[in-house]
Write a protein that holds these residues in place. Structure first.
Motif, PDB file in Angstrom:
ATOM      1  N   ILE A 261      30.293   0.862  62.872  1.00 40.68           N
ATOM      2  CA  ILE A 261      31.283   0.722  62.317  1.00 40.68           C
ATOM      3  C   ILE A 261      31.771   2.214  61.863  1.00 40.68           C
ATOM      4  O   ILE A 261      31.109   3.320  61.798  1.00 40.68           O
ATOM      5  CB  ILE A 261      30.930   0.455  60.652  1.00 40.68           C
ATOM      6  N   PHE A 262      33.123   2.327  62.156  1.00 46.11           N
ATOM      7  CA  PHE A 262      33.636   3.603  62.147  1.00 46.11           C
ATOM      8  C   PHE A 262      34.968   3.718  60.990  1.00 46.11           C
ATOM      9  O   PHE A 262      35.533   2.623  60.568  1.00 46.11           O
ATOM     10  CB  PHE A 262      34.606   3.797  63.411  1.00 46.11           C
ATOM     11  N   GLY A 263      35.107   4.984  60.784  1.00 49.72           N
ATOM     12  CA  GLY A 263      36.165   5.344  59.952  1.00 49.72           C
ATOM     13  C   GLY A 263      36.204   4.633  58.424  1.00 49.72           C
ATOM     14  O   GLY A 263      34.875   4.620  57.931  1.00 49.72           O
ATOM     15  N   LYS A 264      37.268   4.076  57.948  1.00 47.67           N
ATOM     16  CA  LYS A 264      37.256   3.510  56.684  1.00 47.67           C
ATOM     17  C   LYS A 264      36.656   2.261  56.653  1.00 47.67           C
ATOM     18  O   LYS A 264      36.022   1.654  55.394  1.00 47.67           O
ATOM     19  CB  LYS A 264      38.853   3.266  56.202  1.00 47.67           C
ATOM     20  N   TYR A 265      36.353   1.496  57.739  1.00 45.09           N
ATOM     21  CA  TYR A 265      35.504   0.337  57.803  1.00 45.09           C
ATOM     22  C   TYR A 265      34.101   0.545  57.050  1.00 45.09           C
ATOM     23  O   TYR A 265      33.428  -0.488  57.175  1.00 45.09           O
ATOM     24  CB  TYR A 265      35.554  -0.368  58.781  1.00 45.09           C
ATOM     25  N   THR A 266      33.713   1.680  57.199  1.00 48.66           N
ATOM     26  CA  THR A 266      32.144   2.037  57.010  1.00 48.66           C
ATOM     27  C   THR A 266      31.819   1.763  55.512  1.00 48.66           C
ATOM     28  O   THR A 266      30.838   1.667  54.824  1.00 48.66           O
ATOM     29  CB  THR A 266      31.924   3.421  57.139  1.00 48.66           C
ATOM     30  N   ALA A 267      33.047   1.366  54.654  1.00 48.31           N
ATOM     31  CA  ALA A 267      33.124   1.036  53.101  1.00 48.31           C
ATOM     32  C   ALA A 267      32.720  -0.253  53.167  1.00 48.31           C
ATOM     33  O   ALA A 267      32.119  -0.734  52.128  1.00 48.31           O
ATOM     34  CB  ALA A 267      34.343   1.172  52.478  1.00 48.31           C
ATOM     35  N   PHE A 268      32.703  -1.294  54.200  1.00 49.66           N
ATOM     36  CA  PHE A 268      32.326  -2.446  54.150  1.00 49.66           C
ATOM     37  C   PHE A 268      30.869  -2.669  54.626  1.00 49.66           C
ATOM     38  O   PHE A 268      30.460  -2.258  55.711  1.00 49.66           O
ATOM     39  CB  PHE A 268      33.217  -3.523  54.693  1.00 49.66           C
ATOM     40  N   PRO A 269      29.726  -2.798  53.754  1.00 47.69           N
ATOM     41  CA  PRO A 269      28.531  -2.987  54.353  1.00 47.69           C
ATOM     42  C   PRO A 269      27.929  -3.580  55.593  1.00 47.69           C
ATOM     43  O   PRO A 269      27.315  -3.129  56.428  1.00 47.69           O
ATOM     44  CB  PRO A 269      27.577  -3.637  53.037  1.00 47.69           C
ATOM     45  N   HIS A 270      28.871  -4.727  55.735  1.00 46.43           N
ATOM     46  CA  HIS A 270      28.462  -5.244  57.182  1.00 46.43           C
ATOM     47  C   HIS A 270      29.815  -4.942  58.047  1.00 46.43           C
ATOM     48  O   HIS A 270      29.972  -6.010  58.836  1.00 46.43           O
ATOM     49  CB  HIS A 270      28.394  -6.856  56.893  1.00 46.43           C
ATOM     50  N   GLY A 271      30.504  -4.237  57.776  1.00 46.65           N
ATOM     51  CA  GLY A 271      31.495  -3.708  58.957  1.00 46.65           C
ATOM     52  C   GLY A 271      32.975  -4.570  58.731  1.00 46.65           C
ATOM     53  O   GLY A 271      33.218  -5.463  57.551  1.00 46.65           O
ATOM     54  N   SER A 272      33.445  -4.937  59.701  1.00 52.65           N
ATOM     55  CA  SER A 272      34.951  -5.507  59.717  1.00 52.65           C
ATOM     56  C   SER A 272      35.072  -6.000  61.217  1.00 52.65           C
ATOM     57  O   SER A 272      34.787  -5.269  62.225  1.00 52.65           O
ATOM     58  CB  SER A 272      35.885  -4.563  59.304  1.00 52.65           C
ATOM     59  N   ILE A 273      35.970  -7.048  61.242  1.00 55.81           N
ATOM     60  CA  ILE A 273      36.098  -7.658  62.597  1.00 55.81           C
ATOM     61  C   ILE A 273      37.378  -6.822  63.077  1.00 55.81           C
ATOM     62  O   ILE A 273      37.752  -7.005  64.327  1.00 55.81           O
ATOM     63  CB  ILE A 273      36.703  -9.265  62.706  1.00 55.81           C
ATOM     64  N   GLN A 274      37.942  -6.134  62.488  1.00 50.41           N
ATOM     65  CA  GLN A 274      38.904  -5.208  62.848  1.00 50.41           C
ATOM     66  C   GLN A 274      38.594  -4.170  63.852  1.00 50.41           C
ATOM     67  O   GLN A 274      37.616  -3.583  64.081  1.00 50.41           O
ATOM     68  CB  GLN A 274      39.680  -4.278  61.749  1.00 50.41           C
ATOM     69  N   PRO A 275      39.623  -4.286  64.941  1.00 52.86           N
ATOM     70  CA  PRO A 275      39.155  -3.365  66.038  1.00 52.86           C
ATOM     71  C   PRO A 275      39.191  -1.677  65.822  1.00 52.86           C
ATOM     72  O   PRO A 275      40.051  -1.259  64.625  1.00 52.86           O
ATOM     73  CB  PRO A 275      40.273  -3.326  67.124  1.00 52.86           C
ATOM     74  N   GLN A 276      38.162  -1.279  66.057  1.00 52.09           N
ATOM     75  CA  GLN A 276      38.046   0.373  65.543  1.00 52.09           C
ATOM     76  C   GLN A 276      37.808   1.365  66.681  1.00 52.09           C
ATOM     77  O   GLN A 276      37.157   1.027  67.830  1.00 52.09           O
ATOM     78  CB  GLN A 276      36.850   0.594  64.803  1.00 52.09           C
ATOM     79  N   LYS A 277      38.683   2.332  66.892  1.00 51.06           N
ATOM     80  CA  LYS A 277      38.660   3.084  67.704  1.00 51.06           C
ATOM     81  C   LYS A 277      38.307   4.685  67.169  1.00 51.06           C
ATOM     82  O   LYS A 277      38.702   5.147  66.259  1.00 51.06           O
ATOM     83  CB  LYS A 277      39.953   3.325  68.597  1.00 51.06           C
TER      84      LYS A 277
END
Lengths: 399, 149
Positions: free
Chosen positions: A225-241
């Protein structure tokens, strides 16, 4: 802290499926795996599988627990508990009664009804046709319903006091296998962190870790998990670069002779800000507090409370409120990545030598970032010991 | 897989309507599903199973209710359509309390409740302990009748 697998959907399969959802398959067909990862060598030499004698002793302990919990038999289907007692992961079912050898049932049935009849027959043969039968927690509803139609006098109860009662305490042989799984995960992360580069997606990093496990001689996966999505314990389906200054969180583990590791590291890609460093240090203090609290005789909930106190004293929370620690502090670990018993409020189970737990009091700040440090601990007479060296500081993921 | 969007909304509405017709025929007042193909087919929600119960309650009438872990709410809402109710349970709370509360609030205190044929025993056992008077049956026939894949 990735969720424990089930007999129908392995968590590692699930991860690949979840990644596939966005069109980029993390583990299946890695491309452009860096040479540094391909160069890793297997770390599985000298692994000692669980012996036949140890499995036989487990069955005897299960019988003692069955008597204590007034069960005449326990029913399992293929999965971790069946593997624990038999050493087999083959499809089918297992009937374990108070007397006689456990009865493995190969899936020779052609219809569901035949299957239920076959299990019912085995229960009757073992003298458990009218009594209380413990059902392993992941046996599917239709199986229980079908057997109930064959043997109307049966009473179904949870087999967890027996299965967990055995599995929650690890032997030296089990601890050695878990140690190996932990060592391999650290090696995989170490290699994968060397491959971070600007613009990389979370799926590429996951694929590199999966490839590292393959080179190290095991099966394993990781959530990245990258960036702000690290706040979700199991990440996010949003694409991250990956971008300069992003937090990078990797979590999950591998398996050695069925025994799981589960490790999380959080670092910064680039130079940490003062805020990132402060929250990271807070996370480390919370992790330390749980480690210190996990002594034999302490309740599971007191370990959660110890970690949570560090975080609420800082001004986060309270309870599960974010910013703060939105979940329990840890879970048991063994043949399943998550298993009994849990470091959670309300769990008054006393900690005993031989128990193993994750220690991972995530700090989540929605919209900003999250930090999780996760190492697993095993309990000794003297207190808790980590399988792995904790991350000493934000710039150093490995001790 | 169709994502939860305005376009796919009509698709799920139609599937649900067909299921409710079959529920009426079988005398089933609610269905409880764990994550899996049936949940995907009926709601578009794809989720992994774990020790943390995540379930959807499909009552004979009214909104669907998803019962899920509190800390997963944000991630789950990425997948769940707005029309459904989302009920969270925290780590030290019981998901089965939430499931049986939904049934009670929808007026289902007696009668037949169908359980996902692939539901794990601990989920069924947890619900049954809190609502022992309901008549639990397999959802397999009703799902099959409504062509749920």
């Amino acid at each position: 802290m990735l969720d424990r697998s089930t007999n129908s959907l392995n968590r590692r399969v699930f991860l690949a499926a979840a990644a596939g959802l966005t069109g980029a398959i993390a583990a299946a067909q890695p491309t452009n795996i860096p040479e540094s990862i391909r160069a890793l060598q297997p770390m599985t030499g000298g692994v000692q599988p669980i012996t036949r004698e140890e499995r036989a002793a487990r069955v005897e302990k299960a019988r003692r627990l069955m008597r204590e919990n007034r069960m005449d038999a326990v029913l399992m289907e293929a999965g971790s508990s069946m593997f624990y007692f038999t050493g087999s992961r083959a499809d089918g079912a297992l009937v374990m009664a108070l007397k006689g050898d456990p009865v493995p049932l190969a899936p020779e049935w052609k219809t569901d009804e035949e299957k239920y009849r076959s299990i019912a027959r085995a229960l009757k043969d073992r003298g458990a046709g009218t009594g209380r039968v413990g059902i392993e927690e992941r046996v599917q509803f239709d199986v229980v319903d079908g057997i109930g139609k064959e043997l109307a006098a049966l009473e179904f109860v949870s087999a967890t006091p027996v299965t967990a009662g055995c599995r929650v305490i690890k032997s030296r042989a089990e601890l050695a296998l878990m140690q190996r799984a932990n060592d391999i995960t650290i090696a995989a992360y170490r290699a994968a962190f060397g491959t971070l580069r600007e613009g990389m997606t979370q799926h590429e990093l996951s694929a590199n870790i999966a490839a590292a496990y393959q080179a190290l001689g095991v099966r394993g996966d990781a959530m990245a998990i990258f960036g702000k999505y690290t706040a979700f314990p199991h990440g996010s389906i949003q694409p991250q670069k990956l971008r300069e200054g992003d937090l990078v969180l990797v979590d999950d583990g591998c398996s050695v002779e069925g025994y799981q590791s589960d490790i999380t590291r959080t670092i910064v890609f680039g130079k940490p800000t003062a805020r990132q460093r402060e929250i990271w240090n807070l996370e480390r203090r919370a992790q330390d507090a749980a480690l210190a609290a996990a002594k034999p005789g302490a309740t599971c909930e007191s370990v959660d409370a110890a970690a949570r106190k560090v975080i609420t004293d800082y001004g986060f929370g309270p309870g599960y409120k974010v910013p703060g620690l939105p979940h329990r502090t840890g879970h048991g670990i063994g043949l399943d990545g998550h298993e009994w018993t849990y470091l959670v409020r309300g769990n008054k189970t006393r900690i005993e030598p031989g128990m193993c737990f994750s220690d991972e009091p995530t700090i989540a700040i929605y919209g900003e970032f999250g930090v999780r440090l996760e190492d697993c601990m095993y309990i000794t007479e003297e207190g808790a010991r980590m399988f792995t060296k904790q991350s000493p500081e934000i710039e150093q993921p490995f001790g | 897989m169709p994502q939860a969007s305005e376009n796919s909304g009509a698709l799920y509405d139609a599937r649900l309507a067909k299921l409710r017709e079959a529920m009426k025929e079988f005398g089933i007042r609610a269905i409880v599903l764990e994550p899996g193909p049936a949940m995907v087919y009926l709601t578009g929600v794809r989720w992994g199973r774990s020790e943390r119960t995540f379930a959807v309650v499909i009552p004979e009438k009214g909104n669907l209710a998803f019962v899920l872990p509190g800390f997963e709410e944000m991630r789950a809402r990425e997948l769940i359509r707005d029309a459904a109710e989302v009920r969270i349970w925290q780590e030290d709370e019981s998901p089965f309390q939430q499931i049986t509360d939904v049934l009670k609030e929808r007026g289902i205190s007696a009668g037949r409740v169908a359980i996902d044929p692939s539901a794990r025993f601990f989920v069924f056992d947890g619900i049954k302990k809190l609502a022992p008077k309901l008549d639990y049956v397999s959802a397999q026939p009703v799902l099959k009748s409504a062509d749920v894949k």
